[in-house]
Design an enzyme around this catalytic site. Structure first.
Site, mmCIF file in Angstrom:
data_model
loop_
_atom_site.group_PDB
_atom_site.id
_atom_site.type_symbol
_atom_site.label_atom_id
_atom_site.label_comp_id
_atom_site.label_asym_id
_atom_site.label_seq_id
_atom_site.Cartn_x
_atom_site.Cartn_y
_atom_site.Cartn_z
ATOM 1 N N ARG A 80 3.352 29.339 3.111
ATOM 2 C CA ARG A 80 2.500 30.281 2.431
ATOM 3 C C ARG A 80 2.906 30.597 1.061
ATOM 4 N NH1 ARG A 80 2.129 31.816 8.177
ATOM 5 N NH2 ARG A 80 3.585 33.361 7.650
ATOM 6 N N PHE A 108 -7.927 24.808 9.691
ATOM 7 C CA PHE A 108 -7.344 25.333 11.087
ATOM 8 C C PHE A 108 -6.778 26.576 10.779
ATOM 9 C CE2 PHE A 108 -6.851 20.663 11.002
ATOM 10 C CZ PHE A 108 -7.411 20.413 12.119
ATOM 11 N N ASP A 123 -12.160 27.426 10.695
ATOM 12 C CA ASP A 123 -11.388 27.401 12.241
ATOM 13 C C ASP A 123 -12.599 27.511 13.332
ATOM 14 O OD1 ASP A 123 -8.307 28.277 13.089
ATOM 15 O OD2 ASP A 123 -9.652 28.881 14.381
ATOM 16 N N ALA A 179 -12.422 21.973 12.870
ATOM 17 C CA ALA A 179 -11.898 21.402 11.492
ATOM 18 C C ALA A 179 -11.657 19.806 11.507
ATOM 19 C CB ALA A 179 -10.356 21.951 11.188
ATOM 20 N N ASP A 218 -3.141 22.271 8.766
ATOM 21 C CA ASP A 218 -2.034 22.725 9.524
ATOM 22 C C ASP A 218 -2.588 22.785 10.851
ATOM 23 O OD1 ASP A 218 0.177 23.956 10.435
ATOM 24 O OD2 ASP A 218 -0.488 25.908 10.196
ATOM 25 N N CYS A 221 3.226 20.383 13.678
ATOM 26 C CA CYS A 221 4.361 21.194 14.608
ATOM 27 C C CYS A 221 4.379 20.256 15.771
ATOM 28 C CB CYS A 221 3.470 22.477 14.773
ATOM 29 S SG CYS A 221 1.967 22.555 15.610
#
Length: 400
Positions: free
Chosen positions: A215, A231, A253, A281, A302, A342
């Site tokens: 960020r 997202f 989102d 998304a 993301d 992730c």
């Protein structure tokens, strides 16, 4: 003798443990004492009977033992837990890389020698999660240790995570445990950016603290750029972009509640146009990339984890590639894609190949100008490669 029940390993099964790995898998176990039940403290011995480590047991799980210590004289009690939590907190409080925010992770499971325990600090309000049977059995002394070490405004529990079910545990009711009850939204800062977290209903403990560095990175390159944030969750990336001088932000989102909090976070940091659309998304990018839609100065991708098991890696890489291909098609000349995965089983090399193939599919030339991982409050023990899960790339697009 320690008095703890023993687990004996198969021949040579201790090799990873000796190198520092914190897990004993079910296939490594040769014998288990009848008193080694779910949540109990056990001693791990090699096939010759030599002490290797001490940890928590869950005989019905794939990971039978999670290591707490390799010291044969260590007693697993309140003093032990307090010492571990003190060390973890001190490492964060004294880290210059973490001085820009008053929200951070204080305890990060295996990386802090407390497998299955998460503690996050939001401007003095603590939120904790217990993921494993071993930490569940130690819940009472853990709570005491947290309160003794940190003395928070309030302590809130969010032990409502799916990993508990793999341990044979039910979710615990979310709610305050000690101190004051937290406000509906807890305000905190990252650098100059004003943010708020919903610790009752937000994902994880209320916010994706592990993405802090990304960020901040987006905020540094946002000046004069339009931002598409896919997202988006509660708008953290767009809030940083707004503070960094973005000309507009668009958050996508699937969760309207998250977008409502996201709008609050974005408009608190600037007055440029800020829009939000509740949509899938994946489908949104599919549709937008196929038409002659607008291009953006930066696109953030993301997504949630797409890999649950090793057999999912190949298909997930295809999904990640398509997702980032579509995103690259929407980046203007000289603009950026900030992409993340992730998924623990997606390696750095896998992600590099995903970006390479995505650029080829989008027919754009790219330069990878930054690679990032977890923020400093989410450290990774090199002896525990499974602790790596977040890998990200900042890619600049050249359409000439």
């Amino acid at each position: 003798m320690s008095g703890y029940p023993q687990i004996r390993l198969r021949p040579n099964a201790e090799r990873l443990l000796i190198k520092g790995h914190p897990w004993v898998f079910s296939g490594a176990v040769a014998e288990r004492h009848p008193d080694a039940h779910r949540g109990s403290i056990v001693d791990v011995h090699n096939d010759a009977g030599r002490f290797i480590a001490r940890g928590t047991c869950n005989p019905g799980a794939e990971i039978v033992v999670r290591i707490l210590t390799r010291q044969a004289d260590a007693q697993i009690d309140g003093a032990f837990l307090r010492a571990r939590i003190e060390r973890a907190v001190a490492l964060r409080r004294g880290n210059p890389l973490l001085q820009s925010s008053d929200a951070m992770r204080l305890v990060h499971g295996e990386s802090d020698g407390l497998p299955g325990l998460i503690v996050d600090d939001y401007a003095g309000w603590l939120v904790f999660q217990i993921h494993t049977a071993g930490m569940e059995a130690l819940r009472a002394p853990i709570i005491t240790a947290i309160l003794d070490v940190v003395d928070p405004k309030g302590l809130f529990e969010r032990s409502d995570v799916g990993t508990r079910r793999a341990e044979g545990l039910h979710d615990r009711p979310t709610g305050p445990i000690a101190g004051d009850e937290p406000p509906a939204l807890i305000e905190f800062t990252e650098g100059e950016v004003q943010l708020a977290a919903d610790v009752r209903r937000g994902q994880k403990t209320g916010f994706f603290l592990d993405q802090r560095d990304n960020r901040l990175l987006l905020g540094r390159i946002a000046d004069g750029r339009s931002i598409l944030n896919c997202f988006a969750f509660s708008g953290g990336f767009s809030a940083h972009a707004m503070r960094g001088g973005a000309t507009s932000t668009l958050d996508i989102d699937i969760a309207p509640r998250a977008l409502a909090l996201g709008r609050r976070n974005v408009v608190a940091n600037g007055d440029a146009p800020a829009r939000a659309i509740a949509a899938d998304a994946f489908a949104f990018l599919d549709t937008l990339s196929e038409g002659n839609g607008p291009r953006y100065g930066a696109v953030v991708v993301d997504p949630p984890s797409l890999v649950r098991k090793s057999r999912d890696v190949k298909s997930a890489m295809g999904v990640y590639t398509k997702l980032n291909r579509n995103a690259l098609r929407l980046v203007e000349n000289g603009g950026y894609l900030l992409a993340s995965s992730c998924s623990t089983r997606i390696t750095d090399e896998d992600f590099f190949q995903i970006i390479r193939r995505a650029a080829s599919g989008a027919r754009v030339h790219t330069r990878m100008v930054a690679r990032t991982h977890h923020a400093a409050d989410h450290p990774v023990d090199p002896a525990f490669p499974e602790g790596r899960y977040l890998t990200s790339a900042l890619v600049q697009v050249d359409r000439d």
